[in-house]
Scaffold this motif. Sequence first.
Motif, PDB file in Angstrom:
ATOM      1  N   HIS A   4      59.460  93.399  47.975  1.00  0.00           N
ATOM      2  CA  HIS A   4      59.872  92.989  46.604  1.00  0.00           C
ATOM      3  C   HIS A   4      60.894  91.680  46.891  1.00  0.00           C
ATOM      4  N   SER A   5      61.142  91.546  47.613  1.00  0.00           N
ATOM      5  CA  SER A   5      62.015  90.100  47.729  1.00  0.00           C
ATOM      6  C   SER A   5      61.107  89.021  47.698  1.00  0.00           C
ATOM      7  N   SER A   6      59.938  89.150  48.245  1.00  0.00           N
ATOM      8  CA  SER A   6      58.852  88.021  47.949  1.00  0.00           C
ATOM      9  C   SER A   6      58.453  87.815  46.618  1.00  0.00           C
ATOM     10  N   ILE A   7      58.668  88.758  45.824  1.00  0.00           N
ATOM     11  CA  ILE A   7      58.362  88.539  44.188  1.00  0.00           C
ATOM     12  C   ILE A   7      59.540  88.895  43.506  1.00  0.00           C
ATOM     13  N   PRO A   8      60.418  88.111  43.731  1.00  0.00           N
ATOM     14  CA  PRO A   8      61.922  88.081  42.867  1.00  0.00           C
ATOM     15  C   PRO A   8      61.905  88.386  41.184  1.00  0.00           C
ATOM     16  N   GLN A   9      60.791  87.693  40.664  1.00  0.00           N
ATOM     17  CA  GLN A   9      60.377  87.870  39.192  1.00  0.00           C
ATOM     18  C   GLN A   9      60.367  89.293  38.754  1.00  0.00           C
ATOM     19  N   TYR A  10      59.931  90.104  39.348  1.00  0.00           N
ATOM     20  CA  TYR A  10      59.688  91.560  39.146  1.00  0.00           C
ATOM     21  C   TYR A  10      60.845  92.511  39.457  1.00  0.00           C
ATOM     22  N   LEU A  33      48.132  93.296  40.279  1.00  0.00           N
ATOM     23  CA  LEU A  33      48.126  94.194  41.450  1.00  0.00           C
ATOM     24  C   LEU A  33      49.556  93.978  42.443  1.00  0.00           C
ATOM     25  N   ASN A  34      50.093  92.806  42.322  1.00  0.00           N
ATOM     26  CA  ASN A  34      51.525  92.422  42.905  1.00  0.00           C
ATOM     27  C   ASN A  34      52.562  93.202  42.077  1.00  0.00           C
ATOM     28  N   ALA A  35      52.482  93.085  40.742  1.00  0.00           N
ATOM     29  CA  ALA A  35      53.449  93.618  39.959  1.00  0.00           C
ATOM     30  C   ALA A  35      53.450  95.197  40.009  1.00  0.00           C
ATOM     31  N   LEU A  36      52.030  95.782  40.172  1.00  0.00           N
ATOM     32  CA  LEU A  36      52.127  97.296  40.403  1.00  0.00           C
ATOM     33  C   LEU A  36      52.651  97.665  41.619  1.00  0.00           C
ATOM     34  N   GLN A  37      52.512  96.812  42.838  1.00  0.00           N
ATOM     35  CA  GLN A  37      52.925  97.183  44.166  1.00  0.00           C
ATOM     36  C   GLN A  37      54.562  97.308  44.211  1.00  0.00           C
ATOM     37  N   VAL A  38      55.188  96.339  43.402  1.00  0.00           N
ATOM     38  CA  VAL A  38      56.550  96.214  43.332  1.00  0.00           C
ATOM     39  C   VAL A  38      57.244  97.273  42.526  1.00  0.00           C
ATOM     40  N   MET A  44      58.719 103.050  39.917  1.00  0.00           N
ATOM     41  CA  MET A  44      58.388 103.347  38.495  1.00  0.00           C
ATOM     42  C   MET A  44      57.095 104.332  38.457  1.00  0.00           C
ATOM     43  N   THR A  45      56.919 104.947  37.272  1.00  0.00           N
ATOM     44  CA  THR A  45      55.744 105.735  37.194  1.00  0.00           C
ATOM     45  C   THR A  45      54.666 104.648  36.584  1.00  0.00           C
ATOM     46  N   ALA A  46      53.673 104.682  37.155  1.00  0.00           N
ATOM     47  CA  ALA A  46      52.404 103.509  36.802  1.00  0.00           C
ATOM     48  C   ALA A  46      51.132 104.168  36.554  1.00  0.00           C
ATOM     49  N   PHE A  47      50.499 103.536  35.343  1.00  0.00           N
ATOM     50  CA  PHE A  47      49.258 103.760  35.324  1.00  0.00           C
ATOM     51  C   PHE A  47      48.362 102.661  35.188  1.00  0.00           C
ATOM     52  N   GLY A  48      46.965 102.580  35.515  1.00  0.00           N
ATOM     53  CA  GLY A  48      46.157 101.484  35.657  1.00  0.00           C
ATOM     54  C   GLY A  48      45.360 101.505  34.474  1.00  0.00           C
ATOM     55  N   MET A  49      44.864 100.548  33.715  1.00  0.00           N
ATOM     56  CA  MET A  49      43.749 100.349  32.862  1.00  0.00           C
ATOM     57  C   MET A  49      42.633  99.400  33.382  1.00  0.00           C
TER      58      MET A  49
END
Length: 107
Positions: A4-10, A33-38, A44-49
């Motif tokens: 997550h340090s490689s995607i600081p905005q999330y 996919l990047n945001a989901l991974q972070v 975070m509880t995460a669901f996809g559509m």
Amino acid sequence: MLAHSSIPQYAPAVNHEDVGLFVSQSGETKDVLNALQVAEARGMTAFGMANVIGSTLTKATLDGSIVLRYEISVPATKTFTNQVVTFLYLATRLAGKETGGLAKSPT
């Protein structure tokens, strides 16, 4: 794997108390996919559509997926409308209301 340090905005935006619904037309959208991974790495509880069963997004979401089976295509008005109706259905259910009235919606 992304750190997550490689995607600081999330990184500061989500934590283990949050729930997210990650939406992608194809289920292969890299920024989703990047945001989901972070988000999942931060608990975070995460669901996809997505429109595609077996897409990366539907496989990657640990908590579950919603698959839109009515329209598999490039981004189009029909697929966008399908996503909006799905959000309306979810909001109605989360509000504890009956969803039968949605069947009267114009098609």
